[in-house]
Design a protein around this motif. Structure first.
Motif, PDB file in Angstrom:
ATOM      1  N   SER A   1       9.827   7.838 -15.116  1.00  0.00           N
ATOM      2  CA  SER A   1       8.945   8.715 -15.888  1.00  0.00           C
ATOM      3  C   SER A   1       7.503   8.400 -15.499  1.00  0.00           C
ATOM      4  O   SER A   1       7.226   7.388 -14.844  1.00  0.00           O
ATOM      5  CB  SER A   1       9.140   8.482 -17.385  1.00  0.00           C
ATOM      6  N   MET A   2       6.581   9.250 -15.878  1.00  0.00           N
ATOM      7  CA  MET A   2       5.192   9.011 -15.517  1.00  0.00           C
ATOM      8  C   MET A   2       4.684   7.708 -16.133  1.00  0.00           C
ATOM      9  O   MET A   2       3.950   6.943 -15.491  1.00  0.00           O
ATOM     10  CB  MET A   2       4.301  10.179 -15.957  1.00  0.00           C
TER      11      MET A   2
ATOM     12  N   LYS B   1       2.783  14.330  -9.132  1.00  0.00           N
ATOM     13  CA  LYS B   1       3.789  15.389  -9.223  1.00  0.00           C
ATOM     14  C   LYS B   1       4.268  15.574 -10.655  1.00  0.00           C
ATOM     15  O   LYS B   1       4.380  16.703 -11.148  1.00  0.00           O
ATOM     16  CB  LYS B   1       4.982  15.045  -8.323  1.00  0.00           C
ATOM     17  N   VAL B   2       4.557  14.468 -11.331  1.00  0.00           N
ATOM     18  CA  VAL B   2       5.062  14.558 -12.703  1.00  0.00           C
ATOM     19  C   VAL B   2       4.008  15.145 -13.631  1.00  0.00           C
ATOM     20  O   VAL B   2       4.315  15.941 -14.517  1.00  0.00           O
ATOM     21  CB  VAL B   2       5.515  13.166 -13.197  1.00  0.00           C
TER      22      VAL B   2
ATOM     23  N   MET C   1       1.706  13.058 -21.054  1.00  0.00           N
ATOM     24  CA  MET C   1       0.900  11.920 -21.481  1.00  0.00           C
ATOM     25  C   MET C   1       0.282  12.114 -22.855  1.00  0.00           C
ATOM     26  O   MET C   1      -0.184  11.175 -23.466  1.00  0.00           O
ATOM     27  CB  MET C   1      -0.218  11.660 -20.476  1.00  0.00           C
ATOM     28  N   SER C   2       0.258  13.349 -23.341  1.00  0.00           N
ATOM     29  CA  SER C   2      -0.386  13.578 -24.625  1.00  0.00           C
ATOM     30  C   SER C   2       0.589  13.457 -25.789  1.00  0.00           C
ATOM     31  O   SER C   2       0.223  13.670 -26.919  1.00  0.00           O
ATOM     32  CB  SER C   2      -1.037  14.974 -24.639  1.00  0.00           C
ATOM     33  N   THR C   3       1.834  13.158 -25.491  1.00  0.00           N
ATOM     34  CA  THR C   3       2.804  12.994 -26.568  1.00  0.00           C
ATOM     35  C   THR C   3       3.341  11.583 -26.555  1.00  0.00           C
ATOM     36  O   THR C   3       3.739  11.058 -25.511  1.00  0.00           O
ATOM     37  CB  THR C   3       3.967  13.998 -26.394  1.00  0.00           C
TER      38      THR C   3
ATOM     39  N   MET D   1       0.830  -1.208   0.000  1.00  0.00           N
ATOM     40  CA  MET D   1       0.000   0.000   0.000  1.00  0.00           C
ATOM     41  C   MET D   1       0.862   1.255   0.000  1.00  0.00           C
ATOM     42  O   MET D   1       0.541   2.241  -0.675  1.00  0.00           O
ATOM     43  CB  MET D   1      -0.934  -0.015   1.206  1.00  0.00           C
ATOM     44  N   MET D   2       1.968   1.234   0.741  1.00  0.00           N
ATOM     45  CA  MET D   2       2.856   2.405   0.760  1.00  0.00           C
ATOM     46  C   MET D   2       3.493   2.618  -0.623  1.00  0.00           C
ATOM     47  O   MET D   2       3.684   3.754  -1.065  1.00  0.00           O
ATOM     48  CB  MET D   2       3.941   2.237   1.827  1.00  0.00           C
ATOM     49  N   LEU D   3       3.825   1.509  -1.301  1.00  0.00           N
ATOM     50  CA  LEU D   3       4.377   1.631  -2.657  1.00  0.00           C
ATOM     51  C   LEU D   3       3.322   2.186  -3.609  1.00  0.00           C
ATOM     52  O   LEU D   3       3.623   3.068  -4.429  1.00  0.00           O
ATOM     53  CB  LEU D   3       4.864   0.273  -3.147  1.00  0.00           C
ATOM     54  N   PHE D   4       2.085   1.692  -3.501  1.00  0.00           N
ATOM     55  CA  PHE D   4       1.012   2.232  -4.342  1.00  0.00           C
ATOM     56  C   PHE D   4       0.838   3.733  -4.079  1.00  0.00           C
ATOM     57  O   PHE D   4       0.642   4.526  -5.009  1.00  0.00           O
ATOM     58  CB  PHE D   4      -0.297   1.493  -4.074  1.00  0.00           C
ATOM     59  N   GLY D   5       0.883   4.110  -2.799  1.00  0.00           N
ATOM     60  CA  GLY D   5       0.752   5.523  -2.461  1.00  0.00           C
ATOM     61  C   GLY D   5       1.880   6.357  -3.042  1.00  0.00           C
ATOM     62  O   GLY D   5       1.666   7.459  -3.557  1.00  0.00           O
ATOM     63  N   ALA D   6       3.107   5.815  -2.971  1.00  0.00           N
ATOM     64  CA  ALA D   6       4.263   6.540  -3.505  1.00  0.00           C
ATOM     65  C   ALA D   6       4.167   6.707  -5.012  1.00  0.00           C
ATOM     66  O   ALA D   6       4.492   7.773  -5.562  1.00  0.00           O
ATOM     67  CB  ALA D   6       5.540   5.793  -3.126  1.00  0.00           C
ATOM     68  N   LEU D   7       3.724   5.670  -5.704  1.00  0.00           N
ATOM     69  CA  LEU D   7       3.591   5.752  -7.158  1.00  0.00           C
ATOM     70  C   LEU D   7       2.518   6.773  -7.551  1.00  0.00           C
ATOM     71  O   LEU D   7       2.711   7.549  -8.500  1.00  0.00           O
ATOM     72  CB  LEU D   7       3.256   4.374  -7.727  1.00  0.00           C
TER      73      LEU D   7
END
Length: 633
Positions: free
Chosen positions: A501-502, A281-282, A290-292, A269-275
């Motif tokens: 990257s995102m 942020k990104v 995301m549009s390119t 859950m902490m990893l999911f939260g971090a991602l």
């Protein structure tokens, strides 16, 4: 001029002699909705041998309205049926003077709720099967593999007084018509992130029937439906082609985690939260990312460095094969996943494609407690390096289905050896195979990517008072911890993924989600034949799971590849399945129509037949044969 031969002479007969007697004319009333609700129906003089196309011509001529009627068709209200076969006669359809017919457009606007929380208005077909309607919608949105998605009814929510007049923004795409190729408009909503209500346990009750059209299922113009991934079997996700698909899949997975539709450990859950925190942020700092497509072109190299691929709705290691010798060590063992009991330590031997376990090393010279043959089974990792969790999940074939076993290793080195051996054995490779060292190295490389920097001191963690922890973890952790306790834990996990990257972060989120033991299982309450109590049937991409409703234990597991046939008795609404080894299973559904369960099983079998070649075309006819039930036949 034609003649008939008889014994005495030739009698000339006109062509009229062979024509059937003319049918009597009768009045047929048709409602044209465009004229308004108070307008009386239009009455036509017809005969039973008149075809539907002729009825439409007569109707259009009588209205004397000049417009494009090409999208209009006749709808038979009593039978809930479109009259789309224009060459059929009224007699063939069984239409009489008391039939209530409407002449209406086949395409109408429909509100569509996406996993991201965005609502679109699209031009949808109300006359095609839902399967075809979804394909058209996905072409508009530039989502590949539309067979993985479907439509379902949203949950009914009680609106508060202050929200009574509040209407969310709706993006109108009714002017967009489907076409081949990419659609630039899709990128404008690929990044939209908002909350939405989603309870997967209720999904099974609310899916629309893929073989019937929207109007047949009571859907009206401008109704709201949800577009969701229905089958958890995702084919060749390629971010440079799948910007919208990837984002919407990420959002559906994110809400499944936040709303606790699927269990995960605290560390996960902490990893999911971090991602999620990192992706947020990104997306703010690089709004056009995301549009390119260019920003996503490095994904394949990122996956290669992780040595992990996505295929068939699950994660598996891409391992190089190279030297296996007989392995012995002490490993912890736990059968049946949902029986939440402690692990017991045994001494294990690995030989050929089987593992045997004993109470102790000293007793390993005698008969084992049990010997498990891994050939033909499934092997999956359940690992969290930060918390020193090294589990191997095994699904072992048996005459009555699949048995689930967990092995817990003490450390990375032991895990890498045993995981490599299990993977080889499941593929039928003996312990004398020459691929052991390469297997181990590939697994170690994957573990290295996950490894937490345990040497980092707490003062190196950045503090972010703006972090909204309530949007990053499930309610269970809101109650267990205060935000000031959650923030440093999420940031600690964030250190290890902050350089992604995102797109890579989204892929990592999906990979972690797919690696969860309960990933992709839809549940329905059933009553098995011969049983006096209700039980739970879990439907996954490759198996059916019988679960005790009272305690949650897995009772039996049956794999689709051992299935010989399945049938539905539509009169008593019972599903019957025959597996290899003369194993027969029958059940009736308690919380869902058996058609939905039938469609899930047939749908997953269809997913397994798809070609992964980019040129492969979708076999729509096969899908309907497998999922349509008696209507398709």
């Amino acid at each position: 001029m034609c003649f008939i031969v008889c014994a005495f002479s030739l009698f000339p007969l006109c062509q009229r002699c062979f024509s059937p007697p003319s049918m009597a004319a009768w009045d047929l009333s048709i409602i044209l909705e465009d004229l308004g609700p108070d307008t009386p129906p239009i009455t036509l003089s017809v005969s039973s041998d008149l075809h539907v196309g002729g009825v439409i011509i007569k109707l259009v001529e009588k209205t004397q309205m000049k417009r494009d009627w090409s999208d209009y068709a006749l709808w038979w209200e009593q039978k809930q049926q479109w009259l789309l076969r224009t060459a059929w006669t009224l007699e063939k359809y069984g239409i009489h003077a008391d039939a209530r017919l409407l002449f209406i457009p086949q395409h109408k606007p429909l509100k569509l709720g996406l996993p991201s929380g965005m609502t679109l208005k699209v031009w949808a077909s109300f006359s095609s099967p839902v399967f075809q309607a979804v394909m058209t919608i996905c072409r508009i949105l530039n989502i590949r593999h539309p067979e993985e998605l479907s439509l379902l009814r949203p949950l009914e929510e009680k609106k508060k007084k202050k929200d009574k007049d509040k209407v969310g923004e709706i993006y109108d795409l009714t002017g967009v018509r489907p076409a081949k190729g990419n659609h630039s408009h899709a990128s404008s909503f690929a990044r939209h992130h908002e909350g939405y209500t989603n309870t997967h346990s209720y999904f099974l009750l609310r899916w629309l029937d893929s073989s019937r059209c929207l109007r047949q299922q009571g859907v009206q113009e401008n109704d709201l439906l949800w577009l969701r991934f229905k089958y958890y079997s995702f084919c060749d996700i390629e971010p440079k082609y799948d910007a919208v698909r990837l984002t919407q899949l990420y959002e559906q997975a994110r809400w499944a985690i936040l709303l606790e539709d699927i269990d995960c450990t605290e560390e996960e859950m902490m990893l999911f939260g971090a991602l999620q925190y990192h992706i947020g942020k990104v997306s703010q700092s690089e709004p056009e990312r995301m549009s390119t497509n260019a920003a996503m072109e490095n994904l394949e190299s990122a996956l290669q460095s992780l040595e992990v691929k996505m295929e068939g709705g699950r994660i598996y290691f891409t391992l190089l094969y190279n030297n296996l010798k007989r392995t012995k060590s002490a490993v912890h063992f736990r059968p049946k996943k949902l029986t939440l009991k402690g692990y017991k330590q045994y001494w294990f031997k690995f030989q050929d494609t089987s593992i045997s376990y004993f109470k102790s090393k000293e007793e390993s010279v005698g008969e084992p407690i049990q010997q498990i043959n891994l050939k033909g089974g499934e092997v999956a990792p359940d690992v969290n390096v930060a918390s020193q969790k090294f589990l191997i999940r095994l699904l072992i074939p048996s005459p009555e289905g699949m048995n689930e076993v967990y092995l817990r290793c003490e450390n990375e080195q032991q895990y890498a050896h045993w995981m490599a051996g299990c993977l080889l054995a499941s593929k039928g490779k003996s312990l004398a195979d020459s691929s052991f060292q390469s297997e181990i190295q590939s697994i170690r490389s994957f573990l290295a990517v996950q490894k937490t920097n345990s040497g980092s001191s707490s003062h190196t963690l950045a503090s972010d008072e703006s972090m909204n922890t309530h949007s990053l973890v499930s309610p269970r952790y809101h109650k267990k911890y205060k935000p000031k306790q959650l923030t440093p834990r999420i940031l600690e996990a964030y250190q290890n993924i902050s350089q992604l990257s995102m797109t890579d972060a989204m892929m990592r989120f999906l990979q972690t989600w797919q690696a969860l033991p309960d990933f992709g299982i839809s549940y329905v309450v059933v009553r098995f034949k011969g049983s006096r109590k209700d039980e739970v049937l879990g439907i996954a991409s490759n198996r059916l799971i019988r679960i005790d409703l009272g305690v949650g234990d897995v009772v039996k597991t049956w794999r689709y590849n051992n299935m010989k046939q399945w049938n539905v008795n539509w009169d008593i609404r019972q599903v019957a399945i025959e597996f290899e080894g003369n194993v027969n299973v029958a059940f009736s559904c308690v919380t869902a129509d058996c058609k939905i369960v039938h469609e899930f099983i047939g749908g997953y079998i269809f997913m397994s037949t798809r070609s992964r070649e980019k040129s492969g075309t979708l076999n729509e006819e096969l899908f309907h044969k497998l999922t349509g039930g008696h209507e398709a036949l």
